[in-house]
Design a protein around this motif. Sequence first.
Motif, PDB file in Angstrom:
ATOM      1  N   GLY A   1     -52.907  -8.281  18.139  1.00 16.23           N
ATOM      2  CA  GLY A   1     -52.297  -8.436  16.826  1.00 16.23           C
ATOM      3  C   GLY A   1     -53.342  -8.817  15.803  1.00 16.23           C
ATOM      4  N   LEU A   2     -52.995  -9.724  14.951  1.00 19.79           N
ATOM      5  CA  LEU A   2     -53.903 -10.166  13.907  1.00 19.79           C
ATOM      6  C   LEU A   2     -54.536 -11.503  14.287  1.00 19.79           C
ATOM      7  CD1 LEU A   2     -51.649  -9.434  10.805  1.00 19.79           C
ATOM      8  CD2 LEU A   2     -53.551  -8.071  11.617  1.00 19.79           C
ATOM      9  N   THR A   3     -55.798 -11.648  13.958  1.00 19.69           N
ATOM     10  CA  THR A   3     -56.445 -12.938  14.155  1.00 19.69           C
ATOM     11  C   THR A   3     -55.883 -13.916  13.121  1.00 19.69           C
ATOM     12  OG1 THR A   3     -58.230 -12.391  12.640  1.00 19.69           O
ATOM     13  CG2 THR A   3     -58.565 -11.844  14.968  1.00 19.69           C
ATOM     14  N   LEU A   4     -56.201 -15.180  13.284  1.00 17.58           N
ATOM     15  CA  LEU A   4     -55.697 -16.192  12.354  1.00 17.58           C
ATOM     16  C   LEU A   4     -56.153 -15.882  10.927  1.00 17.58           C
ATOM     17  CD1 LEU A   4     -54.246 -18.834  11.757  1.00 17.58           C
ATOM     18  CD2 LEU A   4     -56.357 -20.038  12.335  1.00 17.58           C
ATOM     19  N   GLU A   5     -57.401 -15.495  10.772  1.00 16.07           N
ATOM     20  CA  GLU A   5     -57.938 -15.199   9.436  1.00 16.07           C
ATOM     21  C   GLU A   5     -57.209 -14.013   8.803  1.00 16.07           C
ATOM     22  OE1 GLU A   5     -62.084 -13.555   7.529  1.00 16.07           O
ATOM     23  OE2 GLU A   5     -62.169 -14.738   9.354  1.00 16.07           O
ATOM     24  N   ARG A   6     -57.016 -12.954   9.589  1.00 18.42           N
ATOM     25  CA  ARG A   6     -56.335 -11.767   9.066  1.00 18.42           C
ATOM     26  C   ARG A   6     -54.856 -12.048   8.811  1.00 18.42           C
ATOM     27  NH1 ARG A   6     -58.106  -6.401  11.982  1.00 18.42           N
ATOM     28  NH2 ARG A   6     -57.197  -5.593  10.077  1.00 18.42           N
ATOM     29  N   ARG A   7     -54.251 -12.916   9.635  1.00 28.87           N
ATOM     30  CA  ARG A   7     -52.863 -13.309   9.417  1.00 28.87           C
ATOM     31  C   ARG A   7     -52.721 -14.035   8.087  1.00 28.87           C
ATOM     32  NH1 ARG A   7     -51.513 -16.800  13.998  1.00 28.87           N
ATOM     33  NH2 ARG A   7     -52.815 -15.336  15.068  1.00 28.87           N
ATOM     34  N   GLN A   8     -53.693 -14.914   7.791  1.00 25.94           N
ATOM     35  CA  GLN A   8     -53.658 -15.643   6.523  1.00 25.94           C
ATOM     36  C   GLN A   8     -53.847 -14.691   5.343  1.00 25.94           C
ATOM     37  OE1 GLN A   8     -56.728 -18.490   7.420  1.00 25.94           O
ATOM     38  NE2 GLN A   8     -55.259 -20.056   8.049  1.00 25.94           N
ATOM     39  N   GLN A   9     -54.710 -13.689   5.511  1.00 30.30           N
ATOM     40  CA  GLN A   9     -54.892 -12.694   4.451  1.00 30.30           C
ATOM     41  C   GLN A   9     -53.594 -11.914   4.228  1.00 30.30           C
ATOM     42  OE1 GLN A   9     -58.140 -10.299   5.826  1.00 30.30           O
ATOM     43  NE2 GLN A   9     -59.710 -11.785   5.255  1.00 30.30           N
ATOM     44  N   ALA A  10     -52.943 -11.525   5.330  1.00 28.99           N
ATOM     45  CA  ALA A  10     -51.693 -10.778   5.226  1.00 28.99           C
ATOM     46  C   ALA A  10     -50.623 -11.620   4.535  1.00 28.99           C
ATOM     47  CB  ALA A  10     -51.223 -10.342   6.608  1.00 28.99           C
ATOM     48  N   LEU A  11     -50.540 -12.896   4.876  1.00 30.09           N
ATOM     49  CA  LEU A  11     -49.563 -13.774   4.235  1.00 30.09           C
ATOM     50  C   LEU A  11     -49.852 -13.905   2.744  1.00 30.09           C
ATOM     51  CD1 LEU A  11     -49.209 -16.568   6.939  1.00 30.09           C
ATOM     52  CD2 LEU A  11     -47.451 -14.939   6.214  1.00 30.09           C
ATOM     53  N   GLY A  12     -51.135 -13.972   2.395  1.00 28.76           N
ATOM     54  CA  GLY A  12     -51.506 -14.015   0.973  1.00 28.76           C
ATOM     55  C   GLY A  12     -51.073 -12.761   0.240  1.00 28.76           C
ATOM     56  N   MET A  13     -51.245 -11.615   0.871  1.00 35.92           N
ATOM     57  CA  MET A  13     -50.816 -10.358   0.254  1.00 35.92           C
ATOM     58  C   MET A  13     -49.301 -10.324   0.073  1.00 35.92           C
ATOM     59  SD  MET A  13     -53.108  -7.722   2.413  1.00 35.92           S
ATOM     60  CE  MET A  13     -54.567  -6.990   1.725  1.00 35.92           C
ATOM     61  N   LEU A  14     -48.574 -10.823   1.086  1.00 33.58           N
ATOM     62  CA  LEU A  14     -47.115 -10.839   0.997  1.00 33.58           C
ATOM     63  C   LEU A  14     -46.635 -11.786  -0.098  1.00 33.58           C
ATOM     64  CD1 LEU A  14     -46.273 -10.788   4.798  1.00 33.58           C
ATOM     65  CD2 LEU A  14     -45.890  -8.941   3.159  1.00 33.58           C
ATOM     66  N   VAL A  15     -47.285 -12.953  -0.208  1.00 32.67           N
ATOM     67  CA  VAL A  15     -46.924 -13.912  -1.249  1.00 32.67           C
ATOM     68  C   VAL A  15     -47.198 -13.319  -2.630  1.00 32.67           C
ATOM     69  CG1 VAL A  15     -47.567 -16.152  -2.252  1.00 32.67           C
ATOM     70  CG2 VAL A  15     -47.176 -15.953   0.196  1.00 32.67           C
ATOM     71  N   ALA A  16     -48.255 -12.505  -2.718  1.00 36.89           N
ATOM     72  CA  ALA A  16     -48.600 -11.873  -3.994  1.00 36.89           C
ATOM     73  C   ALA A  16     -47.620 -10.766  -4.375  1.00 36.89           C
ATOM     74  CB  ALA A  16     -50.016 -11.311  -3.930  1.00 36.89           C
ATOM     75  N   GLY A  17     -46.736 -10.384  -3.427  1.00 45.90           N
ATOM     76  CA  GLY A  17     -45.714  -9.411  -3.768  1.00 45.90           C
ATOM     77  C   GLY A  17     -45.900  -8.031  -3.163  1.00 45.90           C
ATOM     78  N   MET A  18     -46.897  -7.853  -2.301  1.00 52.39           N
ATOM     79  CA  MET A  18     -47.097  -6.548  -1.662  1.00 52.39           C
ATOM     80  C   MET A  18     -45.993  -6.298  -0.643  1.00 52.39           C
ATOM     81  SD  MET A  18     -51.059  -5.818  -0.707  1.00 52.39           S
ATOM     82  CE  MET A  18     -51.157  -4.148  -0.148  1.00 52.39           C
ATOM     83  N   PRO A  19     -45.513  -5.071  -0.523  1.00 56.60           N
ATOM     84  CA  PRO A  19     -44.505  -4.772   0.505  1.00 56.60           C
ATOM     85  C   PRO A  19     -45.084  -4.874   1.920  1.00 56.60           C
ATOM     86  CG  PRO A  19     -44.585  -3.043  -1.170  1.00 56.60           C
ATOM     87  CD  PRO A  19     -45.739  -3.947  -1.418  1.00 56.60           C
ATOM     88  N   VAL A  20     -44.228  -5.183   2.883  1.00 56.52           N
ATOM     89  CA  VAL A  20     -44.646  -5.363   4.271  1.00 56.52           C
ATOM     90  C   VAL A  20     -45.318  -4.103   4.799  1.00 56.52           C
ATOM     91  CG1 VAL A  20     -43.825  -5.768   6.622  1.00 56.52           C
ATOM     92  CG2 VAL A  20     -42.902  -7.103   4.740  1.00 56.52           C
ATOM     93  N   ASN A  21     -44.755  -2.937   4.494  1.00 58.36           N
ATOM     94  CA  ASN A  21     -45.337  -1.686   4.994  1.00 58.36           C
ATOM     95  C   ASN A  21     -46.747  -1.457   4.469  1.00 58.36           C
ATOM     96  OD1 ASN A  21     -43.182  -0.964   6.580  1.00 58.36           O
ATOM     97  ND2 ASN A  21     -42.170   0.209   4.962  1.00 58.36           N
ATOM     98  N   ASP A  22     -47.001  -1.803   3.212  1.00 59.53           N
ATOM     99  CA  ASP A  22     -48.341  -1.636   2.639  1.00 59.53           C
ATOM    100  C   ASP A  22     -49.350  -2.576   3.294  1.00 59.53           C
ATOM    101  OD1 ASP A  22     -47.253   0.286   1.014  1.00 59.53           O
ATOM    102  OD2 ASP A  22     -47.251  -0.965  -0.806  1.00 59.53           O
ATOM    103  N   VAL A  23     -48.919  -3.809   3.550  1.00 58.35           N
ATOM    104  CA  VAL A  23     -49.805  -4.775   4.213  1.00 58.35           C
ATOM    105  C   VAL A  23     -50.105  -4.309   5.633  1.00 58.35           C
ATOM    106  CG1 VAL A  23     -50.029  -7.168   5.009  1.00 58.35           C
ATOM    107  CG2 VAL A  23     -48.976  -6.687   2.793  1.00 58.35           C
ATOM    108  N   ALA A  24     -49.082  -3.825   6.336  1.00 55.86           N
ATOM    109  CA  ALA A  24     -49.275  -3.336   7.704  1.00 55.86           C
ATOM    110  C   ALA A  24     -50.222  -2.147   7.719  1.00 55.86           C
ATOM    111  CB  ALA A  24     -47.933  -2.960   8.322  1.00 55.86           C
ATOM    112  N   ASN A  25     -50.073  -1.224   6.777  1.00 53.14           N
ATOM    113  CA  ASN A  25     -50.984  -0.074   6.696  1.00 53.14           C
ATOM    114  C   ASN A  25     -52.407  -0.513   6.380  1.00 53.14           C
ATOM    115  OD1 ASN A  25     -48.989   1.762   7.282  1.00 53.14           O
ATOM    116  ND2 ASN A  25     -48.482   2.129   5.118  1.00 53.14           N
ATOM    117  N   HIS A  26     -52.550  -1.533   5.553  1.00 53.64           N
ATOM    118  CA  HIS A  26     -53.885  -2.044   5.208  1.00 53.64           C
ATOM    119  C   HIS A  26     -54.631  -2.549   6.450  1.00 53.64           C
ATOM    120  CE1 HIS A  26     -57.042  -4.051   2.930  1.00 53.64           C
ATOM    121  NE2 HIS A  26     -56.808  -5.133   3.655  1.00 53.64           N
TER     122      HIS A  26
END
Length: 118
Positions: free
Chosen positions: A6-31
Amino acid sequence: MGRVPGLTLERRQQALGMLVAGMPVNDVANHFGVHRCTVSRPRTRYQQTRSAKDRPRPGRPKKTTQRENNYIVTSSRRHRFWTSGKIAVRLYNTTGTLVCNRTVRNQLRASGLRANRP
């Protein structure tokens, strides 16, 4: 075929930041090149616990460290006719870690070593 990590802790935190910023889940997953559930589950866990860290997993803690495991394997290879009991005593004298014979045999088996005499 093994499990895809899955995602490492660092990448998980980046993904959470993207989600908080308003990015859709599918876009974050594709990233990150992962399935959307891999991004969605940590978000739900973060909402519940306010932490991106992994939760404790079940299982008994390991008795020996990797260095001690290497010592067991090396001792067995150098001294082919030592018993598991003797290796356990030597490990205790060297490192102060008290292990039983079964622990030594399990470690040797995990390393691909077997008894010289059945």
